[in-house]
Motif scaffolding. Structure first.
Motif, PDB file in Angstrom:
ATOM      1  N   LYS A 486       0.821  -1.206   0.000  1.00 60.23           N
ATOM      2  CA  LYS A 486       0.000   0.000   0.000  1.00 60.23           C
ATOM      3  C   LYS A 486       0.859   1.261   0.000  1.00 60.23           C
ATOM      4  O   LYS A 486       0.565   2.234  -0.709  1.00 60.23           O
ATOM      5  CB  LYS A 486      -0.920  -0.015   1.225  1.00 60.23           C
ATOM      6  N   LYS A 489       2.420   1.725  -3.403  1.00 63.23           N
ATOM      7  CA  LYS A 489       1.442   2.234  -4.359  1.00 63.23           C
ATOM      8  C   LYS A 489       1.252   3.738  -4.195  1.00 63.23           C
ATOM      9  O   LYS A 489       1.205   4.485  -5.188  1.00 63.23           O
ATOM     10  CB  LYS A 489       0.119   1.496  -4.152  1.00 63.23           C
ATOM     11  N   ALA A 490       1.156   4.183  -2.931  1.00 67.20           N
ATOM     12  CA  ALA A 490       1.027   5.626  -2.692  1.00 67.20           C
ATOM     13  C   ALA A 490       2.279   6.366  -3.150  1.00 67.20           C
ATOM     14  O   ALA A 490       2.209   7.485  -3.676  1.00 67.20           O
ATOM     15  CB  ALA A 490       0.754   5.876  -1.217  1.00 67.20           C
ATOM     16  N   GLU A 491       3.445   5.729  -2.972  1.00 64.08           N
ATOM     17  CA  GLU A 491       4.685   6.353  -3.387  1.00 64.08           C
ATOM     18  C   GLU A 491       4.752   6.495  -4.899  1.00 64.08           C
ATOM     19  O   GLU A 491       5.178   7.543  -5.422  1.00 64.08           O
ATOM     20  CB  GLU A 491       5.855   5.523  -2.882  1.00 64.08           C
ATOM     21  N   ARG A 492       4.293   5.515  -5.632  1.00 62.80           N
ATOM     22  CA  ARG A 492       4.310   5.588  -7.085  1.00 62.80           C
ATOM     23  C   ARG A 492       3.323   6.641  -7.600  1.00 62.80           C
ATOM     24  O   ARG A 492       3.617   7.367  -8.561  1.00 62.80           O
ATOM     25  CB  ARG A 492       3.987   4.217  -7.683  1.00 62.80           C
ATOM     26  N   GLU A 493       2.170   6.704  -6.957  1.00 66.09           N
ATOM     27  CA  GLU A 493       1.207   7.727  -7.366  1.00 66.09           C
ATOM     28  C   GLU A 493       1.735   9.132  -7.099  1.00 66.09           C
ATOM     29  O   GLU A 493       1.564  10.040  -7.923  1.00 66.09           O
ATOM     30  CB  GLU A 493      -0.116   7.507  -6.627  1.00 66.09           C
ATOM     31  N   SER A 494       2.382   9.301  -5.941  1.00 67.13           N
ATOM     32  CA  SER A 494       2.950  10.611  -5.622  1.00 67.13           C
ATOM     33  C   SER A 494       4.075  10.959  -6.579  1.00 67.13           C
ATOM     34  O   SER A 494       4.216  12.114  -7.015  1.00 67.13           O
ATOM     35  CB  SER A 494       3.447  10.615  -4.178  1.00 67.13           C
ATOM     36  N   LYS A 495       4.876   9.981  -6.957  1.00 67.61           N
ATOM     37  CA  LYS A 495       5.985  10.225  -7.871  1.00 67.61           C
ATOM     38  C   LYS A 495       5.469  10.608  -9.259  1.00 67.61           C
ATOM     39  O   LYS A 495       6.000  11.484  -9.921  1.00 67.61           O
ATOM     40  CB  LYS A 495       6.860   8.975  -7.956  1.00 67.61           C
ATOM     41  N   ALA A 496       4.395   9.941  -9.692  1.00 68.53           N
ATOM     42  CA  ALA A 496       3.841  10.246 -11.008  1.00 68.53           C
ATOM     43  C   ALA A 496       3.202  11.634 -11.040  1.00 68.53           C
ATOM     44  O   ALA A 496       3.140  12.276 -12.091  1.00 68.53           O
ATOM     45  CB  ALA A 496       2.805   9.196 -11.392  1.00 68.53           C
ATOM     46  N   THR A 497       2.753  12.130  -9.910  1.00 63.57           N
ATOM     47  CA  THR A 497       2.089  13.430  -9.858  1.00 63.57           C
ATOM     48  C   THR A 497       3.068  14.573  -9.715  1.00 63.57           C
ATOM     49  O   THR A 497       2.942  15.626 -10.365  1.00 63.57           O
ATOM     50  CB  THR A 497       1.085  13.463  -8.707  1.00 63.57           C
ATOM     51  N   LYS A 510      11.723  10.116 -11.856  1.00 67.28           N
ATOM     52  CA  LYS A 510      10.525   9.305 -12.010  1.00 67.28           C
ATOM     53  C   LYS A 510      10.857   7.825 -12.161  1.00 67.28           C
ATOM     54  O   LYS A 510      10.132   6.951 -11.686  1.00 67.28           O
ATOM     55  CB  LYS A 510       9.740   9.797 -13.221  1.00 67.28           C
TER      56      LYS A 510
END
Length: 549
Positions: A486, A489-497, A510
């Protein structure tokens, strides 16, 4: 002189034959094999008479019948002796696997072994247990053990006439005058009947055929859409021919709780099993009351004030809790956690962890550190042990620990300590959504996994401790992976944003692997290393895990 010549010629024409020899006509007749077949001598309706049962044939038939009877007797006698021998070997093997009290009659002991063998399935094979047959065995055993004329002489009610409880029936007996093996065997029969009643909850019995069926297949007004029976199964019963297949589980649990003569641990195990059943049925309030009853049972032999029976929190200033008290408080805390009462569960787990860490370590003796001198005689000792076990009947096992004393901090207790840390990690991760709380929960889980794996790899750990460590390691690895997945997943979403731009700058940041993605790889490697220690190659959160993400 002329008249004598013809007579002399006749005498000379007769052939010479020896004296006393038969005549030629008679001799030819006796030497012939059959009568001449002449038409005028043969009757047209007369058949030759043949003797089918001659003296020789009659003697041959008598000899063959005698041989057939003798071989038949030999065969059935040998088959019967082989059956008796195989039955004896099977009962001896079952007796060593499921020891029975010596005071019981032979038939009761045989039925007890059959009941335990019927229920002897683990893992996925647990679904193959024939619970109607097991329930029949346990019910029959209870009827024999509670009959004063059979195996229950001296059994008496606690009060005159017994105590009747609504919906439960008669309470337990007073068996304190019985021997410890008799009481232990009786307790196992009562708890076996309770397990069978749990699995037969909702089943009915067809009174016309004496067969048990699930209530979902019964044909009747109360079940307008019955489920079809499996192929090859008997036809479903009709509602008017059905009755409950077995007594409800609370009948047997209350009998175990109210019987006078059981140990504190036996009554505690019955209370915890009954509370688990009530929780499974969805009666949370009744389950909470039963957990508190279990706390009362476990605290009866402990120092006053060692546990708060209302909250379940242990007081470290009073003394060291017993094994029973640790089991009761842990079950109470898990009950709060599974019902989302994390604020009540966390103080209990913290007090349990503090109490377990204060336990006394197992003393290291000189005997456990030295290699025995007769190590080379292991094969001879094994052979001697096998021969002796085949000739000497096994003794009934010694009584187990009653749980009224504090346990030593051995491998099993260290794994129980790691399990407590796993629970604390789950609560810290799930109760608060802050980053600090989640990282604290991960830290507790990592340490729990390290302790469980270390104890599981240690040599000289008994089977019970290994099972506890294996379960703790499996649940800990599953929770660890769930938490990190979890957060990754939050880390990847934050990185993509937040990284990169429309001009293409920041692409290196990225593509870089983040902290939690790296920890995911670490957990996968730990799972691979621990694969040989676990029953399954992919650990997952077990039934003791209440973490929801």
């Amino acid at each position: 002189m002329r008249p004598r010549l013809p007579v002399r010629r006749i005498l000379l024409l007769r052939p010479l034959r020896p004296p006393n020899s038969p005549r030629l006509f008679t001799q030819n007749t006796l030497l012939s094999n059959s009568r001449p077949q002449l038409p005028f001598l043969t009757s047209p309706n007369r058949h030759p008479i043949v003797r089918f049962l001659t003296t020789e044939r009659r003697e041959w038939i008598k000899d063959e019948v005698w041989k057939a009877g003798r071989y038949t007797v030999y065969f059935w006698t040998g088959w019967f002796l082989l059956f008796v021998m195989s039955f004896g070997v099977q009962q001896e093997w079952l007796e060593r696997k499921f020891p029975s009290p010596r005071e019981w009659s032979w038939w009761t002991r045989k039925e007890y072994r059959s009941a335990r063998w019927t229920e002897d399935h683990d893992g996925e094979l647990r679904d193959l247990v024939n619970w109607p047959v097991a329930a029949y065995y346990y019910q029959y055993l209870l009827s024999r053990l509670e009959d004063p004329n059979l195996d229950g002489p001296g059994l008496k009610d606690q009060v005159e006439g017994g105590i009747l409880v609504a919906g439960v029936g008669k309470t337990g007996y007073d068996i304190s005058m019985k021997s410890e093996p008799w009481r232990r065997g009786y307790y196992e029969v009562v708890m076996g009947a309770a397990r069978a009643a749990e699995h037969l909850d909702g089943w009915v019995k067809d009174t016309t055929r004496g067969m048990s069926f699930p209530a979902s297949v019964v044909i009747g007004p109360s079940n307008p859409d019955p489920r079809p029976v499996p192929p090859g199964a008997p036809s479903p019963p009709r509602e008017e021919d059905c009755e409950p297949a077995f007594a409800p589980p609370e009948v047997f649990y209350m009998r175990a709780l109210t019987t006078e003569g059981f140990t504190e641990k036996q009554r505690l195990d019955a209370a915890l099993a009954y509370a688990t059943w009530l929780e499974y049925k969805g009666t949370t309030d009744a389950a909470s009351a039963m957990y508190k009853w279990a706390l009362d049972i476990a605290s009866s032999s402990s120092a006053k004030g060692l546990v708060d029976t209302t909250t379940g929190v242990l007081n470290p200033n009073v003394g060291t809790p017993s094994s029973n008290l640790l089991s009761a408080t842990t079950a109470f805390a898990v009950h709060h956690a599974t019902n989302n009462n994390l604020s009540k569960a966390l103080p209990i787990f913290v007090s349990i962890l503090r109490a377990r860490r204060s336990l006394q370590d197992v003393p290291t003796t000189m005997r456990s550190t030295l290699i025995p001198d007769d190590e080379n005689d292991g094969i001879m000792k094994t052979i001697t042990s096998i021969v002796r076990s085949a000739l000497v009947p096994p003794e009934y096992p010694a009584p187990p620990d009653d749980g009224t004393t504090a346990p030593l901090r051995g491998p099993k207790e260290r794994c129980e300590e790691a399990a407590t840390m796993t629970y604390i990690g789950e609560i810290l991760y799930a109760s608060k959504q802050s980053q600090t709380s989640r990282e604290d929960g991960l830290a507790w889980t990592r340490e729990a996994v390290d302790i469980a794996e270390e104890e599981l790899r240690r040599k000289g750990v008994d089977k019970e401790a290994k099972n506890t460590c294996r379960q703790c390691l499996e649940v800990g690895l599953g929770n660890w992976m769930t938490m990190v997945n979890k957060m990754a997943k939050a880390e990847r979403e934050s990185k993509a944003t937040n990284t990169g731009s429309w001009l293409g700058f920041g692409s290196d940041q990225k593509d870089a692997i983040g902290r939690w993605e790296s920890e995911e790889q670490v957990i996968k490697e730990r799972m691979r290393r621990a694969g040989e220690l676990l029953a399954s190659s992919t650990p997952s959160g077990g039934s003791s895990s209440f973490l929801t993400v």
